[in-house]
Design an enzyme around this catalytic site. Structure first.
Site, PDB file in Angstrom:
ATOM      1  CD  GLN A 191      40.254  39.486  31.667  1.00 24.48           C
ATOM      2  OE1 GLN A 191      39.859  40.515  31.132  1.00 24.48           O
ATOM      3  NE2 GLN A 191      41.184  39.520  32.608  1.00 24.48           N
ATOM      4  CG  PHE A 222      43.793  44.087  26.963  1.00 28.30           C
ATOM      5  CD1 PHE A 222      45.142  43.743  26.974  1.00 28.30           C
ATOM      6  CD2 PHE A 222      43.099  43.988  25.772  1.00 28.30           C
ATOM      7  CE1 PHE A 222      45.780  43.317  25.799  1.00 28.30           C
ATOM      8  CE2 PHE A 222      43.721  43.557  24.608  1.00 28.30           C
ATOM      9  CZ  PHE A 222      45.065  43.230  24.622  1.00 28.30           C
ATOM     10  CD  GLU A 226      39.557  41.032  37.343  1.00 31.93           C
ATOM     11  OE1 GLU A 226      40.444  41.682  36.766  1.00 31.93           O
ATOM     12  OE2 GLU A 226      39.521  40.880  38.573  1.00 31.93           O
ATOM     13  NE  ARG A 304      46.718  44.903  41.673  1.00 26.92           N
ATOM     14  CZ  ARG A 304      47.750  44.130  42.034  1.00 26.92           C
ATOM     15  NH1 ARG A 304      48.985  44.616  42.049  1.00 26.92           N
ATOM     16  NH2 ARG A 304      47.565  42.884  42.379  1.00 26.92           N
ATOM     17  NE  ARG A 336      49.121  44.374  29.728  1.00 23.74           N
ATOM     18  CZ  ARG A 336      49.453  43.958  28.514  1.00 23.74           C
ATOM     19  NH1 ARG A 336      48.954  44.555  27.461  1.00 23.74           N
ATOM     20  NH2 ARG A 336      50.272  42.952  28.354  1.00 23.74           N
ATOM     21  CB  THR A 434      45.041  43.508  46.596  1.00 26.35           C
ATOM     22  OG1 THR A 434      43.763  43.726  46.001  1.00 26.35           O
ATOM     23  CG2 THR A 434      46.115  44.134  45.725  1.00 26.35           C
ATOM     24  CB  ALA A 503      45.925  39.846  39.880  1.00 21.22           C
ATOM     25  CD  GLU A 706      47.482  43.422  36.026  1.00 20.35           C
ATOM     26  OE1 GLU A 706      47.840  42.611  36.897  1.00 20.35           O
ATOM     27  OE2 GLU A 706      46.558  44.209  36.183  1.00 20.35           O
TER      28      GLU A 706
END
Ligand code: MTE
Ligand code: LUZ
Ligand code: MOS
Length: 749
Positions: A191, A222, A226, A304, A336, A434, A503, A706
Site C-alpha cells: 500500500q 486492509f 501499509e 486514532r 481497517r 491524523t 486512511a 474504513e
C-alpha cells in the site's frame, strides 16, 4: 459503473506478484524466522543449509551494506535479528535457492541456538513493567469533576477487543529485478510504494533514485500492507542487489500468518457518568494497547483511538489515555479503522453497561447524546455538517426503532429455543491522515495523439476500486468515455514521495490531484478550440466527445481537438498536486482541526441465538449511510458490505490466540475462523442518506473504505441482548469476540 477490474478478476487474468512472468534465472527466497518470542542468539550455523544443492546463498544481517533498520515512525526494528530476537516469527536469515521447495528444505537445516529470555505476552504485564513503545498519551476536554458532580448515575467497567488477521487473499510478496549500474526494479504488493523505496535505499545504502517500486494492484491489503509489505520487498531487493539476479519472495500462508502483525488487541477501563435525563456528563477511559515488539504504526494507531474514543457522541468532560505497550508478539499494525474501532467498542460498551444497569434499551442513551453542529470533539475540532442525528432519525423513520424493539420483546415472550436481540450503531469517522503532513497526493496525466489517456497516481488499487474512481474523475472533466482512459501502474518514478493508500483517503487525495491535472489540460484544450473556431473561451464546452459552442454541437470531435492541439504544440501532459486545505493539529496542546470532514451513518442489527446450541445468526443489518453524493454507488455499497462483515468477524468469531510462549495457535484457516457465506447476515439493506457531501471529498463523494467497519460492532451487542432475553442472570462481560462458546456459557451462566 462497475469496478473495471471485475471481468478479468473473474476470469483469473488479473496479474498479482506471483503471476508476473518470471525472467529466466529468477531465484526464490524463503525467510528463516525466530522460533521463540524472546532470546539471545547464541549460535547461528547456516553451513549445512547453504551446502544443500540448489541453494544459492543465505543472507543474514552481516550481508547488509547499508543499515539493518526498517522502522518507519521509530527506528526500532531490524530487518534481520542481530543478537536478540523479540517475537516468534522475527526474520533472522533469508535463504535464496533455485526454487521455493529447495529453499524450504534448506530452512530446516539451519542450526540455531537461542538462550531464551523472559517474554512478555500480556500487555497488562507490559504496562505494569512500564514496557512502552511511546510514553502514554492523553486527550482531555472539560473537567471530570464538573462532569461527576452533574452525574446522577456513574458506572465503570472493562471492554476488551482482540486481534484480527487481515487475511488478504494475496499473501505478502515482492519480486526484485536488478537493472544496469546497480539499479533495482521492485514489484511489491504494498500500500506504500514510497516506504518500500525509502527503506530499501536505507538498507542497501543506495539513493532512493536507484530503486523503482512498481505496483499494479494488491489482492487485498486492509492496512496489512501499509507498513508490513516493506520487509519482504527490502529482502528481495537486497538479494537481487547482492547476487545480481532476479529474486522473488512470496510468503506461504503459514509464514504470513506467523510472521506478520495483526489488528491491535485493546483493554479499556472506563468510567461513565450520566445525568438523570441520560446525557453523558463525563467519560474517563484508559486503553491498554498491545503493540507487539516494535513500534511499526502503533504511535499513529494510538492517535486514532484517541480521536475516536467518544464515538458518535458529544461528551463535554472527557479524559482519554492510551498506553501503547511493548510485548514479545509480532508487531501489530494498521487494520481497517486503525485504532478507531477499538475506541468505538469501548464507548458503546460503556453505554450498554449503563443501559443494563438502568434497565433501559441502550438506544435511549445513544440517541440523547449524538453529536451536533457546533459541539466540540475532545481534540478541539468543531463539529460541522454533522449527520449523526439526521442518519439516526432517517433510520428511525424508515425502520421504527422502538417498534422493532417491541416486536423483539414479543418474539422473545413467545419463543424459548430462539431468542432475538437488537442494537443500534451510530457512526462518526474522521477523514484525513491524523498526521497532517501525509495529506497530499500527485497525479500525472498524458493525453496521447489518438485521444486516449494514461493516468498515473500515488493511489494503490487493492480491490476497493480506486482506479475506477480515478477514471470517472477524468472522464467527467473531459466528458469522454471511460474506455479511453487507462490507469497505469503506481510507480515511484512517475509519482514520487507518496503517502500510502490508507486512511480511506486514497480516492479523495489522488482524485483531487487527477482533477487538478485534468482541469489544466481542459483549459488548454478549450483555448485551442476557441482559437480554432475564432470564438470566446467562455463559450466553449466539451460534451460527449464533441466540442460545443454556446451549447451547440460543433463538428470538432475530441480526437480532432487533440490532433489540433498537438499541431499547435500545446502541452498535453500535466501533473496535479493536491494538499488538503485547512487541516492542522497541535500536538503540544492536543487540539486542532485534523479532519477534512466526518462520515456518518446508523446501523440497526438483529441477531437470533439458538439457546440450545449457543450458535447464532446475524439476521439482518439495516444501514442508513452518509455517502455524501456517491460517485459510484455500486463500489461504495460493496465497500460497506465488506467492511460490515469484516467488523462482524472481528467481534464475533475471529480469535487470535498465542500460547504462553508467545507462539501463534490460530496459525491456519482450520483454527482461525473468518466469516464465510453462511455467517454473513441473512439480509443487508444499505440506503443513502440524502446529504450535501463535502467539498473536500472527491466529487462530493465521501470516503467509504474504513468507516462502515464500525457497523459490524452492533452484532456484538445484538447477540448479548438475545442472551439476556433467555438468561436474566447473565452478567455480560464486554470481551470480544463473542464466540459460540462464550454465548453458550452466557446462556447457562
Ligand atoms: N477494500 C478491498 N476490497 N480491499 C482492501 O484491501 N482496504 C480498506 C478499504 N477497502 C481494502 C478495501 C482500507 S484499510 C482502506 S484504508 C481503504 O480501502 C483504502 O482505499 P481508499 O483510500 O481508496 O478508500
Ligand atoms: N494510516 C496513517 C492510517 O498513517 N494515518 C492515519 O491516520 C490512518 N488512518 C487510518 C488508516 N491508516
Ligand atoms: Mo487502511 S487501515 O488505512 O490501510
Amino acid at each position: 459503473m462497475k469496478n473495471t477490474d471485475s471481468y478479468r478478476h473473474l476470469r483469473g487474468e488479473s496479474i498479482y506478484i506471483d503471476d508476473i512472468p518470471e525472467i529466466s534465472g529468477t531465484l526464490h527466497a524463503v525467510v528463516f524466522d525466530s522460533p521463540v518470542a524472546h532470546g539471545k542468539i547464541k549460535k547461528l550455523d547456516i553451513s549445512k543449509a547453504e551446502s544443500l544443492p540448489g541453494v544459492v546463498k543465505i543472507l543474514t544481517y552481516k550481508d547488509i551494506p547499508g543499515e539493518n533498520q526498517i522502522g518507519a515512525i521509530i527506528q526500532d526494528e531490524e530487518l534481520f535479528a542481530e543478537k536478540e530476537v523479540h517475537f516468534t516469527g522475527e526474520p533472522i536469515a533469508l535463504i535464496i535457492a533455485e526454487n521455493k521447495r529447495i529453499a524450504r528444505d534448506a530452512r530446516k537445516l539451519i542450526d540455531i541456538e537461542i538462550e531464551e529470555l523472559p517474554a512478555i505476552i500480556n500487555p497488562v504485564e507490559a504496562k505494569e513493567k512500564e514496557s512502552f513503545i511511546t510514553p502514554p498519551r492523553s486527550f482531555k476536554t472539560g473537567d471530570l469533576n464538573t462532569g461527576s458532580k452533574k452525574s446522577k448515575y456513574i458506572f465503570e467497567g472493562t471492554a476488551e477487543t482482540g486481534g484480527q488477521e487481515h487475511l488478504y487473499l494475496e499473501t505478502q510478496g515482492s519480486y526484485a529485478i536488478p537493472k544496469e549500474n546497480g539499479n533495482i526494479l521492485l514489484y511489491s504488493s504494498t500500500q506504500g510504494p514510497t516506504s518500500v523505496q525509502q527503506i530499501t535505499a536505507r538498507v542497501l545504502g543506495i539513493p532512493m533514485n536507484m530503486t523503482e517500486v512498481d505496483v499494479r494492484r494488491l489482492g487485498g491489503g486492509f492496512g496489512g500492507k501499509e507498513d508490513q509489505a516493506t520487509p519482504w520487498a527490502v529482502m528481495a531487493a537486497l538479494a537481487a542487489h547482492l547476487l545480481n539476479k532476479p529474486v522473488k519472495i512470496v510468503l506461504s500462508r503459514h509464514d504470513d500468518l506467523r510472521m506478520t502483525g495483526k489488528r491491535h488487541p485493546y483493554i479499556a477501563d472506563y468510567k461513565i457518568g450520566l445525568s438523570e435525563d441520560l446525557k453523558i456528563q463525563f467519560y474517563k477511559v484508559e486503553f491498554i494497547q498491545d503493540a507487539g515488539a516494535t513500534a511499526d504504526l502503533s504511535p499513529a494507531i494510538t492517535e486514532r483511538t484517541l480521536f475516536h474514543a467518544t464515538g458518535s457522541y458529544f461528551i463535554p468532560n472527557a479524559e482519554i489515555t492510551v498506553y501503547s505497550c511493548k510485548t514479545n508478539l509480532p508487531p501489530n499494525t494498521a487494520f481497517r479503522g486503525f485504532g478507531g474501532p477499538q475506541g468505538f467498542f469501548a464507548i458503546e460498551s460503556a453505554i450498554q453497561k449503563a443501559a443494563d444497569e438502568l434497565k433501559i434499551p441502550a438506544y435511549k442513551i445513544q440517541e440523547k447524546n449524538l453529536i451536533k453542529d457546533g459541539e466540540i470533539f475532545p481534540y478541539g475540532q468543531i463539529a460541522e455538517n454533522t449527520e449523526a442525528v439526521n442518519s439516526w432519525k432517517t433510520a428511525d423513520r424508515k425502520y421504527n426503532i422502538k417498534k422493532h424493539f417491541k416486536e423483539i420483546i414479543k418474539f422473545n415472550a413467545e419463543n424459548t429455543k430462539l431468542k432475538k436481540g437488537m442494537s443500534v450503531t451510530p457512526l462518526c469517522f474522521g477523514i484525513s491522515f491524523t498526521n497532517t503532513m501525509m495529506n497530499n497526493a500527485r497525479a500525472l496525466v498524458h493525453i496521447y495523439s489518438d485521444g486516449s489517456i494514461g493516468i498515473s497516481t500515488g493511489a494503490i488499487e487493492m480491490g476497493q476500486g480506486v482506479n475506477t474512481k480515478m477514471k470517472q474523475v477524468a472522464a467527467n472533466i473531459f466528458s469522454i468515455s471511460t474506455n479511453r482512459i487507462k490507469l497505469e501502474t503506481t510507480n515511484t518514478t512517475r509519482v514520487a514521495n507518496t503517502s500510502p493508500t490508507a486512511a480511506s483517503s486514497g480516492a479523495d487525495l489522488n482524485g483531487k490531484a487527477v482533477e487538478i491535472a485534468c482541469n489544466s489540460l481542459l483549459k488548454r484544450l478549450k483555448e485551442t478550440a476557441a482559437e480554432l473556431l475564432n470564438v470566446k473561451y467562455e463559450e466553449i464546452s466539451l460534451k460527449n466527445e464533441y466540442i460545443y459552442h454556446k451549447n451547440k454541437k460543433t463538428d470538432i470531435s475530441w480526437n480532432s481537438l487533440v490532433s489540433e492541439a498537438l499541431i499547435k504544440r500545446v502541452k498535453l501532459s500535466e501533473k496535479g498536486h493536491y494538499a488538503t486545505p485547512k487541516i492542522y493539529f497541535d500536538k503540544t496542546k492536543e487540539k486542532g482541526h485534523p479532519f477534512a470532514y466526518h462520515v456518518y451513518g446508523t446501523a440497526i442489527t438483529t441477531a437470533v441465538v439458538d439457546t440450545v446450541k449457543g450458535v447464532y445468526e446475524i439476521e439482518e443489518v439495516k444501514i442508513i449511510h452518509d455517502f455524501g453524493k456517491s460517485m459510484n454507488i455500486l463500489l461504495d455499497k460493496g465497500q460497506i458490505e465488506g467492511a460490515l462483515i469484516q467488523g462482524i468477524g472481528w467481534v464475533t468469531m475471529e480469535e487470535i490466540r498465542h500460547n504462553e510462549k508467545g507462539q501463534l495457535l490460530a496459525n491456519s484457516l482450520s483454527t482461525y475462523k473468518v466469516p464465510d457465506i453462511y455467517s454473513v447476515p441473512k439480509n443487508v439493506f444499505i440506503e443513502e442518506l440524502e446529504t450535501e457531501g463535502s467539498k473536500h471529498a472527491i466529487l462530493k463523494s465521501k470516503a467509504v473504505g474504513e468507516p462502515p467497519f464500525i457497523y459490524g460492532l452492533g452484532s456484538f451487542f445484538a447477540v448479548q441482548n438475545a442472551i439476556k432475553a433467555f438468561n436474566p442472570d447473565y452478567k455480560p462481560d464486554f470481551t470480544a469476540p463473542l464466540t459460540y462458546e462464550k454465548v453458550l456459557l452466557g446462556l447457562y451462566q
